[in-house]
Structures are given as structure tokens and as C-alpha cells.
Design a protein around this motif. Structure first.
Motif, PDB file in Angstrom:
ATOM      1  N   UNK B  44      43.868  23.195  39.005  1.00  0.00           N
ATOM      2  CA  UNK B  44      45.256  23.913  37.692  1.00  0.00           C
ATOM      3  C   UNK B  44      45.794  24.756  38.477  1.00  0.00           C
ATOM      4  N   UNK B  46      47.911  27.840  37.218  1.00  0.00           N
ATOM      5  CA  UNK B  46      48.005  28.594  36.705  1.00  0.00           C
ATOM      6  C   UNK B  46      49.492  29.849  35.805  1.00  0.00           C
ATOM      7  N   UNK B  47      50.372  29.364  37.417  1.00  0.00           N
ATOM      8  CA  UNK B  47      51.950  29.842  37.046  1.00  0.00           C
ATOM      9  C   UNK B  47      52.857  28.968  37.321  1.00  0.00           C
ATOM     10  N   UNK B  83      40.686  33.347  37.355  1.00  0.00           N
ATOM     11  CA  UNK B  83      40.104  34.698  36.292  1.00  0.00           C
ATOM     12  C   UNK B  83      38.902  35.229  36.886  1.00  0.00           C
ATOM     13  N   UNK B  84      38.462  36.098  36.603  1.00  0.00           N
ATOM     14  CA  UNK B  84      36.884  36.006  36.923  1.00  0.00           C
ATOM     15  C   UNK B  84      35.980  35.833  36.365  1.00  0.00           C
ATOM     16  N   UNK B 102      50.160  35.680  43.596  1.00  0.00           N
ATOM     17  CA  UNK B 102      50.717  36.997  42.037  1.00  0.00           C
ATOM     18  C   UNK B 102      49.550  37.664  41.980  1.00  0.00           C
ATOM     19  N   UNK B 103      48.282  37.178  42.487  1.00  0.00           N
ATOM     20  CA  UNK B 103      47.104  37.730  41.700  1.00  0.00           C
ATOM     21  C   UNK B 103      46.233  38.909  42.503  1.00  0.00           C
ATOM     22  N   UNK B 106      44.467  41.767  41.856  1.00  0.00           N
ATOM     23  CA  UNK B 106      43.476  41.787  40.490  1.00  0.00           C
ATOM     24  C   UNK B 106      42.310  42.248  40.636  1.00  0.00           C
ATOM     25  N   UNK B 107      41.894  43.461  40.592  1.00  0.00           N
ATOM     26  CA  UNK B 107      40.673  44.124  41.181  1.00  0.00           C
ATOM     27  C   UNK B 107      39.977  42.931  41.148  1.00  0.00           C
ATOM     28  N   UNK B 108      39.095  42.716  39.797  1.00  0.00           N
ATOM     29  CA  UNK B 108      38.443  42.168  39.135  1.00  0.00           C
ATOM     30  C   UNK B 108      37.698  41.073  39.519  1.00  0.00           C
ATOM     31  N   UNK B 111      37.008  40.915  43.172  1.00  0.00           N
ATOM     32  CA  UNK B 111      34.943  41.317  43.041  1.00  0.00           C
ATOM     33  C   UNK B 111      34.651  39.878  42.344  1.00  0.00           C
TER      34      UNK B 111
ATOM     35  N   UNK C  46      43.656  47.647  36.283  1.00  0.00           N
ATOM     36  CA  UNK C  46      42.993  46.119  36.753  1.00  0.00           C
ATOM     37  C   UNK C  46      43.754  45.771  38.751  1.00  0.00           C
ATOM     38  N   UNK C 105      53.477  35.380  35.449  1.00  0.00           N
ATOM     39  CA  UNK C 105      54.066  34.319  35.438  1.00  0.00           C
ATOM     40  C   UNK C 105      52.307  33.057  35.192  1.00  0.00           C
TER      41      UNK C 105
END
Lengths: 259, 259, 259, 259
Positions: B44, B46-47, B83-84, B102-103, B106-108, B111, C46, C105
Motif C-alpha cells: 500500500x 499510503x502517502x 498503522x499500529x 514521514x512516520x 509516530x510512537x505507537x 512500538x 503521538x 500526506x
């Protein structure tokens, strides 16, 4: 694809004795390793961060030393010029006139340097895109001098920081002139120490390896027997004692890149 | 200093047949040249720059293909997660979870990826200093997963342009994790074509050589049999037919860099 | 050209009591000065620099507080969303969904936010050119939601530094959506303190004046009664006691800019 | 906080007639609006992008025109200097010597300009952090001349692009010298047209409003009755017919900023 040339020397001409020591050591090293050497030294640091920064021996005294270095060691000498009126006089005493990065768009200086017939090494301004060197090189070539070197020495990246864009090397080579990578000033942190520029000497070998792997005609490395006590650019000069290892590595990468 | 690994594959999973063709060709090439291969593909995108950009085969269909690729070719597979909630399911079907640039903060997501126990490859954000990857890597390591790769893929440099700072490679290596150089996205021109990103494929070998000369654990190169007609990242993918020459060169530089 | 709106509040929802204190004080101030107010607060930070950074009260507890704030003060509430799956639930409790800059994005997040029908405030990524927001806004608008705000919050400028390009404001206004200037995050120094981001609070009024003089629909300012002890973004939040003077000044510049 | 001064004129001295037309029109405008005016003109464009770019009337012819402009209109005149040797002669014919941005670290030029006793306006280099102007200003002040202006004209931001960091204005004001905002060169696109620099005239009023709202001593705007046919900087000069509206707006913002 001729083998890599080394442009090396201390940032500034500190004294006749110091110049002979440095040139002698570098000459010996270059012969032992079998690499072409151009001896770099500045008679005047005309754009120090602060007005109190040491500027070197000055024009008249330096020209005599340059002449003696050439005679004693048979070394080509490179120095930078700052005003059009200096070019002709300096050209008699050196082999390569270098245009400082800040001055790379000063038409009169480029033309005056070109007209001496000497090789002209133009440093790309920290504010310039690599493709914009086309106009800079043309100013020299259209003044009748085809012997132009183009030097990458980092581009402004935020404040007090430069970044080396390795794409600049093939882009500038596409202009038809030999490309030099200045590994010393590329790791400079302009104004990074308040009253003087900082630098990160540990990245000299990193960026030099990268540039030589991409492919360059020459690498420019300032060196000093005791950089931490040098009058300028100390934080980014390579200790003389580390030059042999660095140059050996770069020669191996160069052979592979051009092989 | 283990030899260079190749992370390669097309930007997105276009179809089962396409994936098998590409993975087969790359597997054959890697065996012939004797280089470790991780097969990269995205289920995917995604961005995408625009909402109309093709996004790939989707999660469910892709996982089956990933599993079959691993079985058929014995290849480790790398894919990115967004995504988590996706991490655990995807982890069953691949060997390396990749965190998009870009991510990377993003802590979640970090982790959740860490907790799968899979190797996690984090791309350094275009907005991040190399030393700031320390905190990113720590988010994963402190979640109990020491198997982290850090990838350099260029940093923002003005608008629609990235620059590769080769100093980032030893800085990230200093964090204790293997460093990957993503030669494909480093030559991306984000948003550079208005409705999609541009790229400068001709600089992939330039930057890859530079990075390998500096020293990296792996190089990441997206490839496609017909990049100009690929659904994404076409301008910066390397034609499959040029991969052998590129990889041979990089292996030679790697041997020299680590020798 | 409607008058300037103020989007203000603390960086994160620390507790119900703190939220009521802050919202009450800002409500009173906005009525006294005659400026429209949107109350900003985050239920989850986040993407903290470090895994140990405080993240706020969490989703469930926060939604109840948001609902009570709206009822008690009649204030519209803005909060940021991080995953597509959160959008619908959060939309019931707030008036504006905000897309964080790093996520601007992520197509699925934009679409999920758009489909709630709430106003969507998208922060321009630190890695994005202002004209590239066209594609971002289109992702939302083409999902059936024309109520999009575009926020300028600085663009990457070297390492650990952002710069505010005031040209971005009219460029984004040209996309047809109201433009917000985020004066708080524009003075952030990403990662500038090693384990957390730094900031230069003293430049909030400087950049806010500049932006309002250029012309914006709203200004976004995070504030706290004691920023130096706030759990996040302390270095760039404005002390609550200084908000009245700042807002008065901005209103005067806004009246002149739009008069 | 004295009211805003206007530094305006065409980019280069094209001819005596053109200079008198422009100076006359600006003088009339400044008296009607009640704003102090310094007439800006260049006798030599010493750093054109290309060697073929027109450079102006030259030193000797220009000095006579400068003297006549001062006599005819009672206007202070500002011009830029390029070499130390020019400063004394030019100082007799003008009121303000301007140091071009590329030359802001050339110690000899700064000292020579300082020693004339004239006001010296130094443009901040595109490669310089605002705090580094401390050393630049000190080079002039320590040469015995306290009359220094510091001009913001944009900082390098990627290739062929500048960005105006409004934080630079209060930072430079903190050095104790009046700060000028050069709205013309801040919208330049260096080298952006291949053989010449581009520019975005439409952003002159945007950036000028922002800077004046932040607070500056003077604004610098190049203007021409027909910019699209001007010999240099046409893309970023403001049409003379639009100057009145622009200056009126800036005066209103200045009054509010300083009120």
C-alpha cells in the motif's frame, strides 16, 4: 580519466620556515605514494569571520616564498586571489589562481584571473547551484582561458552549516572542466564558534571517500602539523601525520572509480 | 563488517505475476553475484502525492503473495507498515517491517512494529537530523527489540528537493544499528511533478557509490523492468537491466571500504 | 475578509481541571477583546521526540472533557487525530479535526477525517512546498468535505531548525481555503534539546505579526499558565499572562491588513 | 523608533536621463507621502549571472550623475562598492556606501568603506546567519565608523531559492544598528533563469508588509518604469506606477508597529 591529484597545504602561509617544512613533508609523501601534488597556501585570509583573525604573511613577502617553494621542490603552487588588481602580479609566482567561493560571481576578478593564462580554480559559492557554475566557468573561458577547475566545497544548509551534495560533482564535470572536491571547507561550520568558524575534521575522510568514489580529478585537503594551534581553519584541517593514511585510501578508491 | 546487503524490488506490489517475475530475476542476480538480498515491495502506498495515485494490491491480497514469494524463492521480504494495528498481521508474512520516513516519529507505530520481534527498518524523516535518530531507535529498542536498521533517504533542502548528507551514515552507525542507504528515494523530487513526485534516476549510482564508499550495511534500490511505466516512483527506479552493473560496482566499492 | 480568529490552548490536555482553567481564561479573554476563539488541545502527543515524553490524558478520558468544555463554555474545540480509525469517534466530541504536519500526506487519515464532515485543519508538513498543499487539500475536498483549513508551521531549514516562509501564506490562500499561521510550532527547534524539542518563544510575536500583516484567517498560539513546567512544547508556548497583549496587537495588524 | 525610511531606485544607472526621471518621480512621491527617501542606484553590476549581462554606466560617468542628482533633488544617494580602492572616490559623490551580500565578509572592503566616514549599509550574505552579522558590523565599527546599517535580503534555501527569515530582523536590531529589509532581492531566484536570475515580483509587497510589521528602520525596493525591459533584476523590480500604493501600505504598518 587521469589519476587523482592532491591539492594540499596549510590554510595560510604562516612563515617561510613553516611553508618549507610543510611543502617538504607533502612533497616527500606525494613521491612516496605516487600522487601528483599541488601545494596550496594563502598569502591573505581576506574574509576572516572576525576583524581580529590572523590573515597571513601578506602579498609581497608571500610571493617570494612561493617562488622559492617552486624552485626548491619543483612543486606547482596554488593560492587564492581577492581583487582583480592582484592577479597579474601573483600569476608570476604561482601555477594556479584560486577564486574564493564568496567571490565566484565577481566578474572582474574572474576575468583578471583568466587573462593571466594560469589555471584558474573557482570554488563554487555556498549560495550557488551546481548548474549555475556554467555561467561562472563561461566568464573565464570567454575571457580566453580554457584552463578552469571547478571546486565543490559545500552549500548552505540552514544556519552555520554546509552540506555536500555529491550530485554536484557529475553536474560540474558535465561543464567540461576537471572537478575538485574540497574536503576541508566542506566540513566547515561557518561562523560556528561565534568569532570564528568551526569545523568537523572527523568528516574529512568521510566526504573525501564519497567524492572520490563518485569520481573527481583532484581532492583538496588542508593540513597542518598541529591544527588545533593553527591560525585559521584549525577545526577542519587534517593533522599532517594522518595524511598518508587518508591519501592511500583515496588513491585506492580513485583507482576503483576510474578503473 | 559484513559484506553489503541488497534491498531491492519494485516500488509497489503490482500483481502476483509481476512480483514473481521481479523476485525471480533479483534472486537469480543476487546468487550470481554473491550478494545477500532482501526483497522489497509495498502492499500500500499510503502517502501518494495525489489521491488518484495507484496504491498497490492492498493488505489481504498482498500478504498471500508475500508468503508465496518467501516460500518459492527463500527470500526475506521487507514491506512498510502505516498503522499500529497492521503490524502484527503483516509480521507473520514478512521478515522486515519498514517504517516510512514521514512516520518515523509516530510512537505507537514504532512500538507496535518493535513488539512483533521482526527486524524493523526505520527511514529517517526528511525533517530529521541524523543525531535525532537516537530517539527513534530508542523507541524501538526500549520496546524490547534490538533489531533495528536505520535508513538514510535524504533530507529536505529547499522546496521539492532532497539532499543526501553522507555524514549521516557514520552518525547513524554510531547509534549502534546497521545503516541502510536508500538510493532510490534520495533522488526523489518530492511533489516535483505537480500531481506526483519526480526523480533523477541518473543520480542513483552516484549517491549509492558515495554511500557504499563511506560504508553502509545495505543499499536499498527500487527497480522495475519498465520504470517509465511503473505506477509509482518511476522517475527514480533503476531499470532491471541496469541492476547487475550497478550492484557489481557497489560490491567492489564495499569490498574496498571494508577491506 | 473576515476578522482574525484565534486558535489557542495548551499543547496537551493535562487534566480536566487544567483544561477548564485554561479554556475559561481564554474564553474570557476572547470575549473581552472581541475575537473568535477555537480551543485547541491534544488528547495524545503521538510523535514525542522520546518514548518517555508525556502523551496526555488519552482518548477516552479526553473525549468526555472535550464534550464538557463545549457545553460549559460554548467553545468550538480543535484536536489532532493520528489514525483513520479515530476520526469518527473524535468527530462527535470536537468541531475541528487537525491533521499533524508529519501526517499530512497519509491519504487514509485525510479521507477518514474528511468523511466526518467536520472542519479539517491540515498542517503543512515541514518537508512540503506550499504549492504541494494543493494535492493535500484535494484529498480532503474530493472526499466530499470542502471545509479545509491549511496551516503554515514552518519548513525544514538545515538541521533542528525551521524557517517560516511568509510567501506560503498567499500561496496557500490561492488554493481557496482559509489559512492559519501556527506561531507556536514555527518557532520550534525540532529535536533541539536532544531528548526533546527546543523552541524560541520570543519569536512567537515576531512571526505572528508578520503573518497577520501578510493576511491570514486565523492564528494558532499555544499557551500555558506556566510554560516552563508544561509537559510538552514548553519552550515555545506563550505564557497565558502575555496573551492579551499579543492578541490585541495581532487584532490591530489584522484590521489594518484587511481594512 | 523613527518612522520608516524608503531606499528606492532602479537596479542600475542606465543613463543620466533615466536617473533624473526616476529620482524626480520618487522624490515627488516621497514628499507627497511624507517619507524619507534615499535614492539607490548602481554604477556597476559587478556580479551578474553571466558575463554578457549589462553592468551599468561605469564609475566615472556615474559619479558625475550622482553628484548632479544630489544637487538637483537634495536627495541622499546610495550605491554599492566592490573593491577597497573604489571607496574613497565614491564616498565623495554619495551618502551611503553599500556592501553587496556576496562581499559582506571581505575585510578590506569593509574597512575601506568604514574609513570614508560615510554611512555603510552591509547586506547580509545569503550564506550567513543573522547572528554572524555581529562580526561583520564589528569590522566596520572597529574601524572607527559607527554608522552601519544591516540589510536582510534572504538566505539560501536549497538551490536557486532564497527565503526570508523574519527572525533575522530583531536579531540584527539587537546588534545595535538600524535594520533594512531589501524586499527586491529577497524575492530573487538566483540563477533561476539559467543565464540570469529570476524573481517573483508579486511577493515584494508580501514580504515588505511582514518585515515592516515586525519592525525595521528602512525598506529597500528597486523600482523601474518598465521592469520587464530593465537591464537587470527586472523580474523582481516593482513598477513605478505601483510604488505609491505599496509605500502607503507600508507606512500604515510602520505607524502601527512603532506606535
Amino acid at each position: 580519466d587521469r589519476p587523482l591529484t592532491l591539492i594540499a597545504g596549510p590554510c595560510q602561509l604562516e612563515s617561510r620556515d613553516h611553508a618549507f617544512d610543510m611543502a617538504g613533508a607533502l612533497k616527500e609523501l606525494s613521491e612516496r605514494l605516487g600522487i601528483g601534488l599541488v601545494y596550496k597556501t594563502s598569502f591573505d585570509k581576506a574574509n576572516r569571520t572576525s576583524i581580529g583573525g590572523k590573515r597571513g604573511l601578506g602579498l609581497e613577502a608571500s610571493l617570494a616564498v612561493f617562488a622559492d617553494l617552486r624552485k626548491a621542490f619543483g612543486l606547482p603552487v596554488l593560492t587564492d586571489v581577492h581583487e582583480p588588481g592582484q592577479c597579474a602580479e601573483i600569476a608570476d609566482a604561482v601555477d594556479v589562481l584560486q577564486i574564493p567561493a564568496f567571490l565566484c560571481r565577481q566578474t572582474d576578478l574572474l576575468v583578471a584571473a583568466a587573462r593571466t593564462g594560469r589555471v584558474v580554480n573557482v570554488k563554487k559559492g555556498q549560495f550557488l547551484a551546481p548548474w549555475d557554475m556554467r555561467n561562472v566557468v563561461a566568464k573565464i573561458a570567454e575571457s580566453g582561458n580554457p584552463n578552469v577547475l571547478a571546486t565543490e566545497r559545500g552549500v548552505s544548509f540552514g544556519y552555520n552549516t554546509l552540506v555536500s551534495d555529491m550530485r554536484a560533482l557529475p553536474i560540474m564535470a558535465g561543464l567540461g572542466c576537471p572537478v575538485v572536491f574540497d574536503a576541508t571547507h566542506s566540513v566547515q561550520q561557518p561562523g560556528g564558534r561565534g568569532g570564528s568558524s568551526g569545523g568537523e575534521r572527523e568528516f574529512v575522510p568521510v566526504l573525501a571517500r564519497a567524492a572520490v568514489a563518485v569520481g573527481v580529478a583532484a581532492v583538496f585537503v588542508e593540513t597542518h602539523q598541529d591544527p588545533d594551534n593553527a591560525p585559521s581553519d584549525g577545526p577542519n584541517m587534517v593533522p599532517l601525520a594522518e595524511m598518508e593514511g587518508l591519501v592511500r585510501t583515496l588513491m585506492a578508491f580513485d583507482a576503483l572509480a576510474k578503473g
